[in-house]
Scaffold this motif. Structure first.
Motif, PDB file in Angstrom:
ATOM      1  N   PHE A  33       0.838  -1.221   0.048  1.00  0.00           N
ATOM      2  CA  PHE A  33       0.069  -0.286  -0.349  1.00  0.00           C
ATOM      3  C   PHE A  33       0.805   1.301  -0.076  1.00  0.00           C
ATOM      4  CE2 PHE A  33      -2.483  -3.114   1.760  1.00  0.00           C
ATOM      5  CZ  PHE A  33      -3.706  -3.262   1.220  1.00  0.00           C
ATOM      6  N   ASP A  34       0.440   2.390  -0.821  1.00  0.00           N
ATOM      7  CA  ASP A  34       1.289   3.565  -0.729  1.00  0.00           C
ATOM      8  C   ASP A  34       0.624   4.309   0.306  1.00  0.00           C
ATOM      9  OD1 ASP A  34       1.819   6.176  -1.203  1.00  0.00           O
ATOM     10  OD2 ASP A  34       1.455   6.143  -3.434  1.00  0.00           O
ATOM     11  N   ASP A  35       1.732   4.729   1.264  1.00  0.00           N
ATOM     12  CA  ASP A  35       1.288   5.320   2.503  1.00  0.00           C
ATOM     13  C   ASP A  35       0.723   6.782   2.252  1.00  0.00           C
ATOM     14  OD1 ASP A  35       2.394   3.215   3.683  1.00  0.00           O
ATOM     15  OD2 ASP A  35       4.147   4.272   4.495  1.00  0.00           O
ATOM     16  N   ALA A  36       0.732   7.324   1.190  1.00  0.00           N
ATOM     17  CA  ALA A  36       0.301   8.663   0.754  1.00  0.00           C
ATOM     18  C   ALA A  36      -1.133   8.894   0.454  1.00  0.00           C
ATOM     19  CB  ALA A  36       1.288   9.403  -0.272  1.00  0.00           C
ATOM     20  N   ASN A  37      -1.852   7.636  -0.213  1.00  0.00           N
ATOM     21  CA  ASN A  37      -2.993   7.670  -0.646  1.00  0.00           C
ATOM     22  C   ASN A  37      -3.732   6.239  -0.192  1.00  0.00           C
ATOM     23  OD1 ASN A  37      -2.355   5.658  -2.643  1.00  0.00           O
ATOM     24  ND2 ASN A  37      -1.857   7.313  -3.804  1.00  0.00           N
ATOM     25  N   GLY A  38      -3.128   5.309   0.178  1.00  0.00           N
ATOM     26  CA  GLY A  38      -3.994   4.014   0.685  1.00  0.00           C
ATOM     27  C   GLY A  38      -3.963   3.160  -0.628  1.00  0.00           C
ATOM     28  N   ARG A  39      -3.883   3.420  -1.610  1.00  0.00           N
ATOM     29  CA  ARG A  39      -3.923   2.618  -2.761  1.00  0.00           C
ATOM     30  C   ARG A  39      -2.999   1.559  -2.887  1.00  0.00           C
ATOM     31  NH1 ARG A  39      -5.601   7.753  -5.168  1.00  0.00           N
ATOM     32  NH2 ARG A  39      -7.544   7.311  -6.058  1.00  0.00           N
ATOM     33  N   VAL A  40      -3.332   0.322  -3.323  1.00  0.00           N
ATOM     34  CA  VAL A  40      -2.530  -0.871  -3.626  1.00  0.00           C
ATOM     35  C   VAL A  40      -1.471  -0.539  -4.625  1.00  0.00           C
ATOM     36  CG1 VAL A  40      -2.510  -3.212  -4.647  1.00  0.00           C
ATOM     37  CG2 VAL A  40      -4.341  -2.584  -2.756  1.00  0.00           C
ATOM     38  N   VAL A  41      -0.267  -0.708  -4.315  1.00  0.00           N
ATOM     39  CA  VAL A  41       1.058  -0.445  -5.672  1.00  0.00           C
ATOM     40  C   VAL A  41       1.017  -1.754  -6.323  1.00  0.00           C
ATOM     41  CG1 VAL A  41       3.410  -0.001  -5.795  1.00  0.00           C
ATOM     42  CG2 VAL A  41       1.809   0.946  -3.796  1.00  0.00           C
ATOM     43  N   ASP A  42       0.882  -1.593  -7.557  1.00  0.00           N
ATOM     44  CA  ASP A  42       1.068  -2.806  -8.467  1.00  0.00           C
ATOM     45  C   ASP A  42       2.629  -3.067  -8.584  1.00  0.00           C
ATOM     46  OD1 ASP A  42       0.297  -4.923 -10.017  1.00  0.00           O
ATOM     47  OD2 ASP A  42       0.110  -3.513 -11.711  1.00  0.00           O
ATOM     48  N   LEU A  43       2.904  -4.351  -8.354  1.00  0.00           N
ATOM     49  CA  LEU A  43       4.344  -4.495  -8.558  1.00  0.00           C
ATOM     50  C   LEU A  43       4.698  -5.731  -9.237  1.00  0.00           C
ATOM     51  CD1 LEU A  43       5.528  -4.004  -4.938  1.00  0.00           C
ATOM     52  CD2 LEU A  43       5.936  -2.608  -6.620  1.00  0.00           C
ATOM     53  N   ASP A  44       5.726  -5.875 -10.186  1.00  0.00           N
ATOM     54  CA  ASP A  44       6.077  -7.144 -10.669  1.00  0.00           C
ATOM     55  C   ASP A  44       7.282  -7.641 -10.197  1.00  0.00           C
ATOM     56  OD1 ASP A  44       7.055  -8.795 -12.552  1.00  0.00           O
ATOM     57  OD2 ASP A  44       7.169  -7.640 -14.296  1.00  0.00           O
ATOM     58  N   LEU A  45       6.933  -8.615  -9.377  1.00  0.00           N
ATOM     59  CA  LEU A  45       8.103  -9.440  -8.500  1.00  0.00           C
ATOM     60  C   LEU A  45       8.627 -10.622  -8.937  1.00  0.00           C
ATOM     61  CD1 LEU A  45       6.331  -8.568  -5.022  1.00  0.00           C
ATOM     62  CD2 LEU A  45       8.136  -7.479  -6.078  1.00  0.00           C
ATOM     63  N   ARG A  46       8.736 -10.721 -10.439  1.00  0.00           N
ATOM     64  CA  ARG A  46       9.203 -11.878 -10.967  1.00  0.00           C
ATOM     65  C   ARG A  46      10.730 -11.857 -10.860  1.00  0.00           C
ATOM     66  NH1 ARG A  46       7.212 -11.661 -16.675  1.00  0.00           N
ATOM     67  NH2 ARG A  46       7.454  -9.452 -15.985  1.00  0.00           N
ATOM     68  N   GLY A  47      11.394 -13.140 -10.850  1.00  0.00           N
ATOM     69  CA  GLY A  47      12.860 -13.105 -10.939  1.00  0.00           C
ATOM     70  C   GLY A  47      13.587 -12.656  -9.693  1.00  0.00           C
ATOM     71  N   THR A  48      14.733 -11.920  -9.641  1.00  0.00           N
ATOM     72  CA  THR A  48      15.658 -11.820  -8.431  1.00  0.00           C
ATOM     73  C   THR A  48      15.196 -10.300  -7.968  1.00  0.00           C
ATOM     74  OG1 THR A  48      17.364 -10.641  -9.797  1.00  0.00           O
ATOM     75  CG2 THR A  48      17.478 -13.071  -9.673  1.00  0.00           C
ATOM     76  N   PRO A  49      15.581  -9.996  -6.743  1.00  0.00           N
ATOM     77  CA  PRO A  49      15.496  -8.590  -6.360  1.00  0.00           C
ATOM     78  C   PRO A  49      15.942  -7.462  -7.225  1.00  0.00           C
ATOM     79  CG  PRO A  49      16.030 -10.152  -4.487  1.00  0.00           C
ATOM     80  CD  PRO A  49      16.072 -10.963  -5.740  1.00  0.00           C
ATOM     81  N   ALA A  50      17.194  -7.880  -7.727  1.00  0.00           N
ATOM     82  CA  ALA A  50      17.734  -6.970  -8.614  1.00  0.00           C
ATOM     83  C   ALA A  50      16.917  -6.893  -9.907  1.00  0.00           C
ATOM     84  CB  ALA A  50      18.980  -7.498  -9.080  1.00  0.00           C
ATOM     85  N   ASP A  51      16.598  -7.847 -10.556  1.00  0.00           N
ATOM     86  CA  ASP A  51      15.325  -7.729 -11.657  1.00  0.00           C
ATOM     87  C   ASP A  51      14.015  -6.721 -11.323  1.00  0.00           C
ATOM     88  OD1 ASP A  51      16.793  -9.557 -13.109  1.00  0.00           O
ATOM     89  OD2 ASP A  51      15.796 -11.151 -12.672  1.00  0.00           O
ATOM     90  N   ALA A  52      13.483  -6.895 -10.157  1.00  0.00           N
ATOM     91  CA  ALA A  52      12.363  -6.227  -9.513  1.00  0.00           C
ATOM     92  C   ALA A  52      12.818  -4.818  -9.743  1.00  0.00           C
ATOM     93  CB  ALA A  52      11.779  -6.678  -8.586  1.00  0.00           C
ATOM     94  N   ILE A  53      13.757  -4.494  -8.986  1.00  0.00           N
ATOM     95  CA  ILE A  53      14.251  -3.193  -8.842  1.00  0.00           C
ATOM     96  C   ILE A  53      14.602  -2.308 -10.139  1.00  0.00           C
ATOM     97  CG2 ILE A  53      16.138  -1.667  -7.796  1.00  0.00           C
ATOM     98  CD1 ILE A  53      14.120  -3.036  -5.808  1.00  0.00           C
ATOM     99  N   ARG A  54      15.155  -3.188 -11.179  1.00  0.00           N
ATOM    100  CA  ARG A  54      15.484  -2.654 -12.392  1.00  0.00           C
ATOM    101  C   ARG A  54      14.229  -2.311 -13.063  1.00  0.00           C
ATOM    102  NH1 ARG A  54      14.947  -5.291 -16.547  1.00  0.00           N
ATOM    103  NH2 ARG A  54      15.481  -7.162 -15.514  1.00  0.00           N
ATOM    104  N   ARG A  55      13.235  -3.270 -12.977  1.00  0.00           N
ATOM    105  CA  ARG A  55      11.982  -2.872 -13.709  1.00  0.00           C
ATOM    106  C   ARG A  55      11.386  -1.760 -13.053  1.00  0.00           C
ATOM    107  NH1 ARG A  55      11.669  -8.483 -13.966  1.00  0.00           N
ATOM    108  NH2 ARG A  55      10.401  -8.648 -11.759  1.00  0.00           N
ATOM    109  N   LEU A  56      11.127  -1.495 -11.879  1.00  0.00           N
ATOM    110  CA  LEU A  56      10.865  -0.122 -11.133  1.00  0.00           C
ATOM    111  C   LEU A  56      11.551   1.057 -11.690  1.00  0.00           C
ATOM    112  CD1 LEU A  56      10.464  -1.293  -7.289  1.00  0.00           C
ATOM    113  CD2 LEU A  56       8.704  -0.607  -8.889  1.00  0.00           C
ATOM    114  N   ALA A  57      13.052   0.814 -11.769  1.00  0.00           N
ATOM    115  CA  ALA A  57      13.672   2.086 -12.165  1.00  0.00           C
ATOM    116  C   ALA A  57      13.147   2.317 -13.696  1.00  0.00           C
ATOM    117  CB  ALA A  57      15.312   1.637 -12.054  1.00  0.00           C
TER     118      ALA A  57
END
Length: 196
Positions: free
Chosen positions: A45-69
């Motif tokens: 959840f986004d603390d600023a608005n209470g909405r669910v944050v859609d994340l792609d958590l496939r692969g390694t942590p580095a993969d997920a962070i790279r996709r976010l970036a």
């Protein structure tokens, strides 16, 4: 536009809070959590608005962070393209001044003209005074933020309707009291979002 990588978020597995902080840290905590429950569904959840944050958590942590970036970079480029595509308008863009049309009645224009300073200056002062005087908007935003979280996580908990009624009635004590039997992490987060 705020950097979504540093937006403050909170992650839950079931009714248990597992991480809270900047989105990058929350993603790392989710993906590196130990134990058998590592594949349990997670809601962030986004603390600023209470909405669910859609994340792609496939692969390694580095993969997920790279996709976010990459997503953040794409958002920045899109915003930059929109700004470049717009023709230069009047105003002071470096100061954040945005020109817009204001429609007033003749008596309102007369009153504005009689005030010391420019019309824009008087309008800015009036808006600032109204913002300071109106705490109701902040309360309403906090109620909406808490409601979004509660509707996503607590709809099947006992007393849900009474909790929501107390939230929108501004009954802080009743809001807290009606969640007494709820899981502690969910209750604490709902109270935090509601500004209680």
């Amino acid at each position: 536009m705020a950097n979504s990588l540093s937006q403050l978020c909170t992650a839950f597995v079931g009714d248990r809070q597992i991480a809270s902080g900047p989105l990058v840290e929350v993603v790392m905590a989710i993906m590196t959590r130990p134990g058998d429950g590592a594949h349990d569904p997670v809601l962030v959840f986004d603390d600023a608005n209470g909405r669910v944050v859609d994340l792609d958590l496939r692969g390694t942590p580095a993969d997920a962070i790279r996709r976010l970036a990459e997503t953040e970079s794409l958002k920045a480029k899109t915003a930059e393209t929109r700004q470049v595509a717009k023709p230069r308008r009047r105003g002071r863009p470096k100061l954040g001044v945005v020109p817009r049309e204001v429609t007033l009645l003749p008596r309102q224009w007369e009153w504005l003209a009689a005030q010391p300073g420019s019309v824009s200056q008087v309008l800015r002062k009036l808006v600032d005074e109204a913002r300071r005087a109106d705490g109701g908007l902040a309360q309403r935003a906090a109620q909406e933020r808490a409601y979004r979280f509660l509707s996503a996580k607590a709809g099947d908990l006992p007393g849900y309707e009474e909790v929501i009624r107390a939230l929108f009635a501004g009954d802080r004590a009743g809001f807290d009291e009606r969640m007494e039997s709820w899981p502690q992490d969910m209750r604490n987060y709902a109270l935090r979002l509601a500004g209680a």
